[in-house]
Design a protein around this motif. Sequence first.
Motif, PDB file in Angstrom:
ATOM      1  N   SER A  30      -4.547  42.815   9.106  1.00 44.43           N
ATOM      2  CA  SER A  30      -5.500  43.237   8.072  1.00 44.43           C
ATOM      3  C   SER A  30      -6.517  42.151   7.765  1.00 44.43           C
ATOM      4  CB  SER A  30      -4.761  43.638   6.798  1.00 44.43           C
ATOM      5  OG  SER A  30      -4.236  42.493   6.151  1.00 44.43           O
ATOM      6  N   PHE A  31      -6.204  40.919   8.084  1.00 44.29           N
ATOM      7  CA  PHE A  31      -7.093  39.790   7.858  1.00 44.29           C
ATOM      8  C   PHE A  31      -8.167  39.696   8.948  1.00 44.29           C
ATOM      9  CE2 PHE A  31      -7.831  35.974   5.583  1.00 44.29           C
ATOM     10  CZ  PHE A  31      -8.260  35.025   6.484  1.00 44.29           C
ATOM     11  N   LEU A  32      -7.912  40.240  10.113  1.00 46.48           N
ATOM     12  CA  LEU A  32      -8.821  40.101  11.255  1.00 46.48           C
ATOM     13  C   LEU A  32     -10.236  40.654  11.039  1.00 46.48           C
ATOM     14  CD1 LEU A  32      -6.498  40.653  14.319  1.00 46.48           C
ATOM     15  CD2 LEU A  32      -7.685  38.569  13.664  1.00 46.48           C
ATOM     16  N   PRO A  33     -10.435  41.833  10.438  1.00 40.40           N
ATOM     17  CA  PRO A  33     -11.813  42.326  10.285  1.00 40.40           C
ATOM     18  C   PRO A  33     -12.712  41.358   9.509  1.00 40.40           C
ATOM     19  CG  PRO A  33     -10.272  44.106   9.912  1.00 40.40           C
ATOM     20  CD  PRO A  33      -9.456  42.847  10.006  1.00 40.40           C
ATOM     21  N   GLN A  34     -12.212  40.782   8.421  1.00 46.34           N
ATOM     22  CA  GLN A  34     -13.011  39.823   7.659  1.00 46.34           C
ATOM     23  C   GLN A  34     -13.306  38.579   8.482  1.00 46.34           C
ATOM     24  OE1 GLN A  34     -14.406  40.033   4.403  1.00 46.34           O
ATOM     25  NE2 GLN A  34     -15.487  38.290   5.266  1.00 46.34           N
ATOM     26  N   ALA A  35     -12.302  38.102   9.183  1.00 46.45           N
ATOM     27  CA  ALA A  35     -12.484  36.904  10.003  1.00 46.45           C
ATOM     28  C   ALA A  35     -13.517  37.161  11.105  1.00 46.45           C
ATOM     29  CB  ALA A  35     -11.151  36.461  10.601  1.00 46.45           C
ATOM     30  N   LEU A  36     -13.397  38.272  11.802  1.00 43.06           N
ATOM     31  CA  LEU A  36     -14.346  38.593  12.878  1.00 43.06           C
ATOM     32  C   LEU A  36     -15.768  38.758  12.348  1.00 43.06           C
ATOM     33  CD1 LEU A  36     -12.198  41.057  15.022  1.00 43.06           C
ATOM     34  CD2 LEU A  36     -12.822  38.693  15.566  1.00 43.06           C
ATOM     35  N   HIS A  37     -15.892  39.428  11.210  1.00 40.70           N
ATOM     36  CA  HIS A  37     -17.218  39.606  10.592  1.00 40.70           C
ATOM     37  C   HIS A  37     -17.831  38.244  10.256  1.00 40.70           C
ATOM     38  CE1 HIS A  37     -20.410  41.238   8.097  1.00 40.70           C
ATOM     39  NE2 HIS A  37     -20.035  40.399   7.150  1.00 40.70           N
ATOM     40  N   THR A  38     -17.039  37.364   9.700  1.00 32.83           N
ATOM     41  CA  THR A  38     -17.538  36.040   9.324  1.00 32.83           C
ATOM     42  C   THR A  38     -17.923  35.229  10.555  1.00 32.83           C
ATOM     43  OG1 THR A  38     -16.152  36.096   7.346  1.00 32.83           O
ATOM     44  CG2 THR A  38     -17.014  33.964   7.989  1.00 32.83           C
ATOM     45  N   PHE A  39     -17.108  35.295  11.609  1.00 27.67           N
ATOM     46  CA  PHE A  39     -17.428  34.571  12.842  1.00 27.67           C
ATOM     47  C   PHE A  39     -18.737  35.075  13.458  1.00 27.67           C
ATOM     48  CE2 PHE A  39     -12.607  34.020  13.542  1.00 27.67           C
ATOM     49  CZ  PHE A  39     -12.585  32.897  12.721  1.00 27.67           C
ATOM     50  N   ARG A  40     -18.923  36.398  13.447  1.00 20.81           N
ATOM     51  CA  ARG A  40     -20.110  36.988  14.079  1.00 20.81           C
ATOM     52  C   ARG A  40     -21.393  36.702  13.303  1.00 20.81           C
ATOM     53  NH1 ARG A  40     -17.050  42.367  14.925  1.00 20.81           N
ATOM     54  NH2 ARG A  40     -16.025  41.981  16.914  1.00 20.81           N
ATOM     55  N   TRP A  72      11.073  33.309  11.844  1.00 26.01           N
ATOM     56  CA  TRP A  72      10.001  33.309  12.829  1.00 26.01           C
ATOM     57  C   TRP A  72       8.907  34.333  12.588  1.00 26.01           C
ATOM     58  CZ3 TRP A  72       9.329  28.903  14.647  1.00 26.01           C
ATOM     59  CH2 TRP A  72      10.415  28.045  14.774  1.00 26.01           C
ATOM     60  N   PRO A  73       9.167  35.511  12.047  1.00 23.12           N
ATOM     61  CA  PRO A  73       8.036  36.392  11.720  1.00 23.12           C
ATOM     62  C   PRO A  73       7.092  35.749  10.697  1.00 23.12           C
ATOM     63  CG  PRO A  73      10.060  37.655  11.779  1.00 23.12           C
ATOM     64  CD  PRO A  73      10.456  36.206  11.872  1.00 23.12           C
ATOM     65  N   VAL A  74       7.649  35.052   9.730  1.00 21.63           N
ATOM     66  CA  VAL A  74       6.843  34.363   8.720  1.00 21.63           C
ATOM     67  C   VAL A  74       6.068  33.214   9.368  1.00 21.63           C
ATOM     68  CG1 VAL A  74       6.944  33.023   6.566  1.00 21.63           C
ATOM     69  CG2 VAL A  74       8.433  35.011   6.862  1.00 21.63           C
ATOM     70  N   VAL A  75       6.719  32.460  10.219  1.00 17.34           N
ATOM     71  CA  VAL A  75       6.080  31.323  10.885  1.00 17.34           C
ATOM     72  C   VAL A  75       4.917  31.793  11.760  1.00 17.34           C
ATOM     73  CG1 VAL A  75       6.412  29.493  12.598  1.00 17.34           C
ATOM     74  CG2 VAL A  75       8.150  29.870  10.830  1.00 17.34           C
ATOM     75  N   ILE A  76       5.164  32.750  12.612  1.00 21.24           N
ATOM     76  CA  ILE A  76       4.135  33.203  13.555  1.00 21.24           C
ATOM     77  C   ILE A  76       2.945  33.810  12.813  1.00 21.24           C
ATOM     78  CG2 ILE A  76       3.627  34.849  15.405  1.00 21.24           C
ATOM     79  CD1 ILE A  76       6.622  34.366  16.288  1.00 21.24           C
ATOM     80  N   ALA A  77       3.214  34.685  11.860  1.00 19.34           N
ATOM     81  CA  ALA A  77       2.130  35.327  11.116  1.00 19.34           C
ATOM     82  C   ALA A  77       1.298  34.296  10.365  1.00 19.34           C
ATOM     83  CB  ALA A  77       2.693  36.358  10.145  1.00 19.34           C
ATOM     84  N   ASN A  78       1.952  33.326   9.765  1.00 22.78           N
ATOM     85  CA  ASN A  78       1.209  32.343   8.992  1.00 22.78           C
ATOM     86  C   ASN A  78       0.505  31.318   9.862  1.00 22.78           C
ATOM     87  OD1 ASN A  78       1.407  32.894   6.015  1.00 22.78           O
ATOM     88  ND2 ASN A  78       3.502  33.195   6.669  1.00 22.78           N
ATOM     89  N   CYS A  79       0.979  31.069  11.070  1.00 23.07           N
ATOM     90  CA  CYS A  79       0.231  30.223  12.014  1.00 23.07           C
ATOM     91  C   CYS A  79      -1.103  30.879  12.351  1.00 23.07           C
ATOM     92  CB  CYS A  79       1.031  30.008  13.295  1.00 23.07           C
ATOM     93  SG  CYS A  79       2.267  28.722  13.201  1.00 23.07           S
ATOM     94  N   VAL A  80      -1.062  32.160  12.675  1.00 24.28           N
ATOM     95  CA  VAL A  80      -2.288  32.883  13.019  1.00 24.28           C
ATOM     96  C   VAL A  80      -3.218  32.954  11.817  1.00 24.28           C
ATOM     97  CG1 VAL A  80      -3.225  35.125  13.742  1.00 24.28           C
ATOM     98  CG2 VAL A  80      -1.146  34.226  14.821  1.00 24.28           C
ATOM     99  N   THR A  81      -2.687  33.335  10.667  1.00 19.75           N
ATOM    100  CA  THR A  81      -3.506  33.468   9.472  1.00 19.75           C
ATOM    101  C   THR A  81      -4.070  32.120   9.032  1.00 19.75           C
ATOM    102  OG1 THR A  81      -2.198  35.375   8.786  1.00 19.75           O
ATOM    103  CG2 THR A  81      -3.566  34.364   7.103  1.00 19.75           C
ATOM    104  N   LEU A  82      -3.278  31.055   9.141  1.00 19.96           N
ATOM    105  CA  LEU A  82      -3.763  29.725   8.773  1.00 19.96           C
ATOM    106  C   LEU A  82      -4.924  29.299   9.674  1.00 19.96           C
ATOM    107  CD1 LEU A  82      -3.524  27.228   6.992  1.00 19.96           C
ATOM    108  CD2 LEU A  82      -1.789  26.362   8.571  1.00 19.96           C
ATOM    109  N   ALA A  83      -4.828  29.585  10.949  1.00 27.38           N
ATOM    110  CA  ALA A  83      -5.921  29.244  11.870  1.00 27.38           C
ATOM    111  C   ALA A  83      -7.197  29.991  11.486  1.00 27.38           C
ATOM    112  CB  ALA A  83      -5.521  29.562  13.309  1.00 27.38           C
ATOM    113  N   LEU A  84      -7.082  31.294  11.218  1.00 25.58           N
ATOM    114  CA  LEU A  84      -8.254  32.088  10.843  1.00 25.58           C
ATOM    115  C   LEU A  84      -8.812  31.657   9.490  1.00 25.58           C
ATOM    116  CD1 LEU A  84      -6.970  35.597  11.972  1.00 25.58           C
ATOM    117  CD2 LEU A  84      -8.732  34.215  13.083  1.00 25.58           C
TER     118      LEU A  84
END
Length: 96
Positions: A30-40, A72-84
Amino acid sequence: MPPGTLPLPLNTMTLTDLIGTLAAILTTVSFLPQALHTFRTKDVKGISLGMYSAFTVGVALWLVYGLLLNAWPVVIANCVTLALASAILVMKLRYR
């Protein structure tokens, strides 16, 4: 093993694991659309520096929490979200 019981496969996911994994996937995706919009667009005027700063620190703390619990679900999700979130925060500081 008691008589009459069947062994469970070692890779059986519990309901708790399934719920955590689905929650991690949905909140990260759900975080990806905002991140992609901001990057573009590099348009960061609608993004609050205070909110994104607090959000990024919060995600980092969730990542530490997940690591401490070996969740690990918490770790993986938050690694991706932290990067974005970090990338968007850097863009907010650069393009303001």
